[in-house]
Design a protein around this motif. Structure first.
Motif, PDB file in Angstrom:
ATOM      1  N   MET A  83       2.569  -9.441   8.220  1.00 32.83           N
ATOM      2  CA  MET A  83       2.192  -8.126   8.739  1.00 32.83           C
ATOM      3  C   MET A  83       1.404  -7.365   7.689  1.00 32.83           C
ATOM      4  O   MET A  83       1.777  -7.339   6.517  1.00 32.83           O
ATOM      5  CB  MET A  83       3.454  -7.336   9.131  1.00 32.83           C
ATOM      6  N   LYS A  84       0.312  -6.772   8.096  1.00 33.20           N
ATOM      7  CA  LYS A  84      -0.508  -5.972   7.189  1.00 33.20           C
ATOM      8  C   LYS A  84      -0.202  -4.495   7.390  1.00 33.20           C
ATOM      9  O   LYS A  84      -0.043  -4.026   8.514  1.00 33.20           O
ATOM     10  CB  LYS A  84      -1.995  -6.228   7.444  1.00 33.20           C
ATOM     11  N   VAL A  85      -0.096  -3.772   6.264  1.00 31.32           N
ATOM     12  CA  VAL A  85       0.175  -2.333   6.301  1.00 31.32           C
ATOM     13  C   VAL A  85      -0.959  -1.596   5.598  1.00 31.32           C
ATOM     14  O   VAL A  85      -1.392  -1.987   4.507  1.00 31.32           O
ATOM     15  CB  VAL A  85       1.522  -1.994   5.624  1.00 31.32           C
ATOM     16  N   LEU A  86      -1.438  -0.530   6.237  1.00 29.05           N
ATOM     17  CA  LEU A  86      -2.461   0.329   5.645  1.00 29.05           C
ATOM     18  C   LEU A  86      -1.788   1.616   5.166  1.00 29.05           C
ATOM     19  O   LEU A  86      -1.087   2.272   5.928  1.00 29.05           O
ATOM     20  CB  LEU A  86      -3.547   0.647   6.673  1.00 29.05           C
ATOM     21  N   VAL A  87      -2.019   1.948   3.889  1.00 28.65           N
ATOM     22  CA  VAL A  87      -1.402   3.149   3.312  1.00 28.65           C
ATOM     23  C   VAL A  87      -2.493   4.078   2.789  1.00 28.65           C
ATOM     24  O   VAL A  87      -3.120   3.795   1.763  1.00 28.65           O
ATOM     25  CB  VAL A  87      -0.426   2.791   2.169  1.00 28.65           C
ATOM     26  N   PRO A  88      -2.764   5.195   3.459  1.00 25.75           N
ATOM     27  CA  PRO A  88      -3.713   6.180   2.935  1.00 25.75           C
ATOM     28  C   PRO A  88      -3.083   6.972   1.788  1.00 25.75           C
ATOM     29  O   PRO A  88      -1.904   7.349   1.856  1.00 25.75           O
ATOM     30  CB  PRO A  88      -3.984   7.091   4.138  1.00 25.75           C
ATOM     31  N   VAL A  89      -3.851   7.210   0.729  1.00 25.52           N
ATOM     32  CA  VAL A  89      -3.367   7.997  -0.409  1.00 25.52           C
ATOM     33  C   VAL A  89      -4.416   9.054  -0.754  1.00 25.52           C
ATOM     34  O   VAL A  89      -5.606   8.839  -0.566  1.00 25.52           O
ATOM     35  CB  VAL A  89      -3.068   7.116  -1.643  1.00 25.52           C
ATOM     36  N   LYS A  90      -3.954  10.179  -1.279  1.00 30.77           N
ATOM     37  CA  LYS A  90      -4.861  11.278  -1.597  1.00 30.77           C
ATOM     38  C   LYS A  90      -4.682  11.723  -3.039  1.00 30.77           C
ATOM     39  O   LYS A  90      -3.568  11.775  -3.559  1.00 30.77           O
ATOM     40  CB  LYS A  90      -4.623  12.469  -0.652  1.00 30.77           C
TER      41      LYS A  90
ATOM     42  N   ALA B 186      -7.434  -4.057  10.970  1.00 31.70           N
ATOM     43  CA  ALA B 186      -6.435  -4.481  11.962  1.00 31.70           C
ATOM     44  C   ALA B 186      -5.021  -4.562  11.393  1.00 31.70           C
ATOM     45  O   ALA B 186      -4.355  -5.603  11.494  1.00 31.70           O
ATOM     46  CB  ALA B 186      -6.835  -5.832  12.564  1.00 31.70           C
ATOM     47  N   PRO B 187      -4.504  -3.478  10.797  1.00 36.53           N
ATOM     48  CA  PRO B 187      -3.118  -3.492  10.321  1.00 36.53           C
ATOM     49  C   PRO B 187      -2.142  -3.321  11.475  1.00 36.53           C
ATOM     50  O   PRO B 187      -2.501  -2.817  12.541  1.00 36.53           O
ATOM     51  CB  PRO B 187      -3.065  -2.284   9.383  1.00 36.53           C
ATOM     52  N   GLN B 188      -0.890  -3.737  11.249  1.00 38.09           N
ATOM     53  CA  GLN B 188       0.146  -3.553  12.264  1.00 38.09           C
ATOM     54  C   GLN B 188       0.870  -2.214  12.101  1.00 38.09           C
ATOM     55  O   GLN B 188       1.598  -1.787  12.988  1.00 38.09           O
ATOM     56  CB  GLN B 188       1.174  -4.692  12.197  1.00 38.09           C
TER      57      GLN B 188
END
Length: 249
Positions: free
Chosen positions: A1-8, A109-111
């Protein structure tokens, strides 16, 4: 499973914020910057899920100036696999960020998109909800616990009356709250390894997103200073002051 994590990249939470003399905004000159604390919690949770064998790849993405690469390197040192910087020298509003993240999701295409519930600078608490609406994905906000089971996630979230547990089908957007975990400190070997991990630099134009501001800041002012308290002689004096001076009785 791929995870996308936005950071600021934001002003460090230990720094006292100063307003510019002309009241046009916050003074960022020579100010220590760091990763938004809620995003740091999201990165930590993604890394923990990877350590459990649930997640195979963690991609971190940031929208901001060139210096935001430092923030991405911090996330990579914590355990993320690669980063994406969408470079923009102007302050992108939440809707613009959500549109950019939607484009990144379409490409990667992250889950799951796992992100902080809000940034401590704008304090909008809007990007996660906007992204879920644009993607038409289920969302679970203010997560204090995340448990994965197959193609579903059980998210315990904090509400005014206590705790609420939601079951969301993947793909989904989950925003993190303070009590989800305590982020780790990156070790020196991991910091060195992070320097070799890839960071792709893109622009909003690469994703076909217009990030022109829709809002105009008229004036920024500091909060009014609190007045010193007073001591009263007794209960009768307290009641008199509440009635005659404060006007609350």
């Amino acid at each position: 499973m791929k995870v996308l994590v936005p950071v600021k990249r934001v002003i460090d939470y230990n720094v006292k914020v100063r307003v510019k003399p002309d009241q046009s905004g916050v003074d960022l000159a020579n100010v220590k910057m760091s990763m938004n604390p809620f995003d740091e919690i999201a990165v930590e949770e993604a890394v923990r899920l990877k350590e459990k064998g649930v997640v195979s790849e963690i991609v971190v993405v940031s929208v901001g100036p060139t210096q935001a690469q430092e923030t991405l390197r911090t996330a990579l040192a914590m355990g993320a696999d690669r980063g994406i910087l969408i470079q923009s020298d102007q302050d992108v509003e939440p809707l613009g960020v959500a549109k950019l993240l939607k484009a990144v999701v379409a490409e990667e295409a992250p889950q799951m998109v796992l992100m902080g519930k809000q940034a401590i600078d704008g304090d909008n608490n809007a990007t996660g909800q906007m992204l879920a609406a644009l993607l038409d994905w289920p969302q679970a906000t203010f997560a204090s616990k995340v448990e994965m089971s197959g193609d579903k996630a059980a998210v315990t979230r904090e509400i005014d009356g206590g705790l609420q547990t939601l079951s969301v089908a993947l793909p989904a957007v989950v925003t993190t709250d303070l009590r989800l975990n305590e982020p780790r400190y990156a070790s020196l070997p991991n910091i060195m390894k992070a320097k070799k991990k890839p960071i792709d630099v893109k622009s909003p134009a690469d994703y076909g997103v217009d990030v022109s501001p829709r809002l105009k800041v008229l004036k920024v002012t500091e909060p009014a200073k609190r007045q010193a308290g007073i001591k009263v002689e007794g209960a009768a004096d307290l009641v008199a002051k509440l009635r005659n001076e404060a006007g609350v009785l």
